[in-house]
Design a protein around this motif. Structure first.
Motif, mmCIF file in Angstrom:
data_model
loop_
_atom_site.group_PDB
_atom_site.id
_atom_site.type_symbol
_atom_site.label_atom_id
_atom_site.label_comp_id
_atom_site.label_asym_id
_atom_site.label_seq_id
_atom_site.Cartn_x
_atom_site.Cartn_y
_atom_site.Cartn_z
ATOM 1 N N GLU A 97 -17.623 -20.355 14.608
ATOM 2 C CA GLU A 97 -18.851 -20.389 15.406
ATOM 3 C C GLU A 97 -18.506 -20.676 16.860
ATOM 4 O O GLU A 97 -17.766 -21.613 17.146
ATOM 5 C CB GLU A 97 -19.779 -21.502 14.882
ATOM 6 C CG GLU A 97 -20.195 -21.310 13.432
ATOM 7 C CD GLU A 97 -20.749 -22.583 12.795
ATOM 8 O OE1 GLU A 97 -20.880 -23.623 13.505
ATOM 9 O OE2 GLU A 97 -21.051 -22.545 11.594
ATOM 10 N N GLU A 113 -18.256 -36.529 14.578
ATOM 11 C CA GLU A 113 -19.082 -35.918 15.619
ATOM 12 C C GLU A 113 -19.213 -36.818 16.852
ATOM 13 O O GLU A 113 -19.196 -36.340 17.985
ATOM 14 C CB GLU A 113 -20.471 -35.560 15.079
ATOM 15 C CG GLU A 113 -20.534 -34.225 14.353
ATOM 16 C CD GLU A 113 -19.841 -34.225 13.007
ATOM 17 O OE1 GLU A 113 -19.545 -35.321 12.480
ATOM 18 O OE2 GLU A 113 -19.563 -33.136 12.477
ATOM 19 N N TYR A 139 -17.277 -25.649 22.441
ATOM 20 C CA TYR A 139 -16.064 -25.504 21.616
ATOM 21 C C TYR A 139 -16.239 -24.379 20.615
ATOM 22 O O TYR A 139 -17.358 -23.941 20.351
ATOM 23 C CB TYR A 139 -15.746 -26.820 20.877
ATOM 24 C CG TYR A 139 -16.870 -27.312 19.999
ATOM 25 C CD1 TYR A 139 -16.994 -26.896 18.680
ATOM 26 C CD2 TYR A 139 -17.842 -28.178 20.493
ATOM 27 C CE1 TYR A 139 -18.031 -27.337 17.877
ATOM 28 C CE2 TYR A 139 -18.886 -28.627 19.714
ATOM 29 C CZ TYR A 139 -18.974 -28.202 18.391
ATOM 30 O OH TYR A 139 -20.009 -28.639 17.614
ATOM 31 N N HIS A 182 -10.537 -31.876 12.597
ATOM 32 C CA HIS A 182 -11.802 -32.605 12.599
ATOM 33 C C HIS A 182 -12.487 -32.631 11.238
ATOM 34 O O HIS A 182 -12.438 -31.668 10.489
ATOM 35 C CB HIS A 182 -12.745 -31.921 13.615
ATOM 36 C CG HIS A 182 -14.080 -32.577 13.735
ATOM 37 N ND1 HIS A 182 -15.175 -32.171 13.019
ATOM 38 C CD2 HIS A 182 -14.486 -33.621 14.489
ATOM 39 C CE1 HIS A 182 -16.209 -32.937 13.333
ATOM 40 N NE2 HIS A 182 -15.814 -33.823 14.222
ATOM 41 N N LEU A 239 -16.015 -36.695 18.840
ATOM 42 C CA LEU A 239 -15.884 -35.370 19.426
ATOM 43 C C LEU A 239 -16.701 -35.260 20.712
ATOM 44 O O LEU A 239 -16.244 -34.731 21.723
ATOM 45 C CB LEU A 239 -16.345 -34.323 18.409
ATOM 46 C CG LEU A 239 -16.262 -32.876 18.867
ATOM 47 C CD1 LEU A 239 -14.825 -32.506 19.195
ATOM 48 C CD2 LEU A 239 -16.819 -31.950 17.793
ATOM 49 N N THR A 265 -14.118 -23.360 10.663
ATOM 50 C CA THR A 265 -14.235 -24.114 9.419
ATOM 51 C C THR A 265 -13.386 -23.444 8.349
ATOM 52 O O THR A 265 -13.497 -22.236 8.128
ATOM 53 C CB THR A 265 -15.709 -24.189 8.978
ATOM 54 O OG1 THR A 265 -16.451 -24.820 10.030
ATOM 55 C CG2 THR A 265 -15.871 -24.990 7.704
ATOM 56 N N HIS A 295 -12.235 -27.559 11.470
ATOM 57 C CA HIS A 295 -13.047 -28.400 10.591
ATOM 58 C C HIS A 295 -12.615 -28.178 9.142
ATOM 59 O O HIS A 295 -12.669 -27.055 8.642
ATOM 60 C CB HIS A 295 -14.519 -27.993 10.802
ATOM 61 C CG HIS A 295 -15.474 -28.690 9.922
ATOM 62 N ND1 HIS A 295 -16.036 -29.896 10.228
ATOM 63 C CD2 HIS A 295 -15.983 -28.352 8.713
ATOM 64 C CE1 HIS A 295 -16.846 -30.265 9.255
ATOM 65 N NE2 HIS A 295 -16.827 -29.352 8.330
ATOM 66 N N SER A 301 -15.871 -20.060 8.392
ATOM 67 C CA SER A 301 -16.708 -19.590 9.502
ATOM 68 C C SER A 301 -16.034 -19.866 10.825
ATOM 69 O O SER A 301 -15.155 -20.719 10.932
ATOM 70 C CB SER A 301 -18.081 -20.273 9.458
ATOM 71 O OG SER A 301 -17.935 -21.660 9.667
ATOM 72 N N ASN A 313 -15.829 -23.611 16.739
ATOM 73 C CA ASN A 313 -15.753 -24.363 15.488
ATOM 74 C C ASN A 313 -15.193 -23.459 14.397
ATOM 75 O O ASN A 313 -15.860 -22.549 13.939
ATOM 76 C CB ASN A 313 -17.160 -24.865 15.126
ATOM 77 C CG ASN A 313 -17.207 -25.577 13.790
ATOM 78 O OD1 ASN A 313 -16.175 -25.770 13.131
ATOM 79 N ND2 ASN A 313 -18.407 -25.966 13.375
HETATM 80 C C1 LIG Z 1 -18.567 -26.617 12.114
HETATM 81 O O1 LIG Z 1 -19.111 -25.670 11.250
HETATM 82 C C2 LIG Z 1 -19.375 -26.138 9.926
HETATM 83 C C3 LIG Z 1 -19.872 -24.947 9.121
HETATM 84 O O2 LIG Z 1 -20.979 -24.348 9.721
HETATM 85 C C4 LIG Z 1 -20.402 -27.266 10.000
HETATM 86 O O3 LIG Z 1 -20.607 -27.780 8.716
HETATM 87 C C5 LIG Z 1 -19.849 -28.376 10.881
HETATM 88 O O4 LIG Z 1 -20.810 -29.403 11.029
HETATM 89 C C6 LIG Z 1 -19.491 -27.820 12.257
HETATM 90 N N1 LIG Z 1 -18.853 -28.876 13.012
HETATM 91 C C7 LIG Z 1 -19.064 -29.052 14.296
HETATM 92 C C8 LIG Z 1 -18.377 -30.196 14.937
HETATM 93 O O5 LIG Z 1 -19.771 -28.301 14.957
#
Ligand SMILES: *[C@@H]1O[C@H](CO)[C@@H](O)[C@H](O)[C@H]1NC(C)=O
Ligand SMILES: *[C@@H]1O[C@H](CO)[C@@H](O)[C@H](O)[C@H]1NC(C)=O
Ligand SMILES: *[C@@H]1O[C@H](CO)[C@@H](O)[C@H](O)[C@H]1NC(C)=O
Ligand SMILES: *[C@@H]1O[C@H](CO)[C@@H](O)[C@H](O)[C@H]1NC(C)=O
Length: 355
Positions: free
Chosen positions: A333, A139, A338, A135, A142, A342, A166, A331, A340
């Motif tokens: 998260e 967004e 989901y 990804h 998704l 990165t 990501h 990161s 995430n």
């Molecule tokens: C995933 O995490 C990155 C870093 O925090 C952020 O920039 C990005 O927008 C996030 N992507 C999604 C789809 O949550």
């Protein structure tokens, strides 16, 4: 003796030549298929003659989720889920809801837990599937995919998790390398027995396309609306595919060096064959997908080297793959729908020190 050696060499060269010729032809056919896709935008209606799909039978993907409930048993007392889920409904009507919010998707999927994880509340699933989605800046897509994928997988009574991988930074997108990262990171979380590698813009249209692994690597997205609901060419392996961890490691994962659009999916298909496996596919009635329309992404231009690289896969697959994977985890998260992940996967020049 000498003569027969010479013969073998000749035979070997011939085989090599044929393989190369085939690869070039596949590349050509792919381009043809691509144009096909352009001419038949929204192909489902115009191409109805191929594999007709009775739309009036297609149902709401959320139709019988409300039938799933939590019995008053402790987790270890739950029976195993039946071989075929009673919640399957077959064809799914895909109509992208307007002004959809992620909160709405959360509300409609009350049993999904942090990080996009789910286990059937009423039985113990015999399948553990991780969905890996490469990804960047998609967004909107998704959101739609999550809206459909969560109920789709719950109807199948799977124990599952959804991972977004990501790619940080602005350098050219690298789908296959992100998938390698996804494999590695997901396997740290859980002993998944199947991994689905899933493009963000493909929505499954039939829940009998079960997200579990087969004896061989599976190509699931065999009938996309964009290609008139049939395979664009025989060895096509793009879109959505599924491998068990053993299958994945047997072919040394995916290539790390395809930057930009195209080629990596064919490379993966070739790896399957080179590592002595076949491609498994669902029935053409079940492996149906709708592609969400979009323009070409910035930072994901066509990879001009892809045809040349494909002729070399035979020599490169053992060196370039999971055994050569390098990245920096930025990161991880746990979002409600989901996980995430990165990552900095560097550039075609390698990993730079992170700043
Ligand atoms: C995933 O995490 C990155 C870093 O925090 C952020 O920039 C990005 O927008 C996030 N992507 C999604 C789809 O949550
Ligand atoms: C589609 O399904 C409906 C309901 O099952 C049925 O009445 C109709 O005849 C079907 N149409 C076609 C073209 O098969
Ligand atoms: C689930 O919904 C489909 C229609 O979409 C229906 O055919 C099926 O019987 C339903 N399952 C149950 C258990 O109600
Ligand atoms: C990526 O590009 C955007 C706009 O083109 C810029 O604002 C941003 O700083 C860039 N990010 C990186 C990590 O270079």
């Amino acid at each position: 003796m000498v003569i027969s050696k010479g013969r073998y060499l000749l035979l070997f060269l011939c085989v090599q030549l044929v393989v190369m010729a085939l690869l070039y032809r596949e590349g050509y056919r792919k381009r043809v298929a691509y144009f096909f896709g352009i001419f038949y935008k929204g192909g489902s209606a115009s191409m109805g003659l191929i594999n007709p799909h009775n739309l009036s039978q297609a149902g709401d993907v959320y139709a019988n989720l409300s039938l799933i409930s939590k019995p008053s048993l402790r987790e270890e007392e739950l029976p195993y889920c039946p071989e075929t889920s009673p919640f399957l409904g077959g064809p799914i009507r895909v109509k992208l809801p307007e002004n959809l919010l992620l909160e709405e998707v959360e509300r409609k999927n009350p049993y999904v837990t942090k990080g996009g994880r789910y286990k059937p509340p009423d039985c113990e699933s015999t399948h553990k599937t991780a969905v890996i989605i490469p990804h960047r800046n998609r967004e909107q897509h998704l959101k739609y995919l999550l809206y459909y994928l969560h109920p789709f997988l719950q109807r199948q009574q799977l124990n599952y998790g959804i991972y977004i991988i990501h790619q940080a930074g602005n350098f050219t997108f690298n789908r296959a390398k992100l998938l390698n990262v996804g494999f590695k990171e997901a396997m740290k979380d859980e002993d998944w027995d199947c991994l689905f590698f899933h493009d963000v813009d493909l929505i499954p249209e039939d829940d009998r396309n079960i997200y579990i692994c087969d004896r061989f690597p599976k190509h699931a997205s065999i009938a996309m609306d964009k290609f008139g609901y049939k395979l664009p060419y025989k060895s096509y392996f793009g879109g959505v595919s599924a491998l068990s961890p053993e299958q994945y490691m047997k072919m040394n994962g995916f290539p790390n060096n395809y930057w930009g659009w195209g080629g990596e999916d064919d490379d993966i298909g070739i790896r399957v064959a080179l590592s002595g496996m076949l491609i498994s596919r669902p029935s053409v009635q079940y492996g149906r997908y709708k592609m969400i329309k979009h323009g070409h992404d910035k930072g994901n231009e066509q990879n001009p080297k892809r045809f040349n690289m494909l002729t070399k896969t035979r020599r490169t697959w053992k060196q370039d793959g999971m055994n050569a994977l390098q990245y920096i985890l930025i990161s991880k998260e746990l979002q409600p729908l989901y996980t995430n992940i990165t990552v900095d996967i560097g550039t075609d020049k390698g990993l730079r020190p992170h700043t």
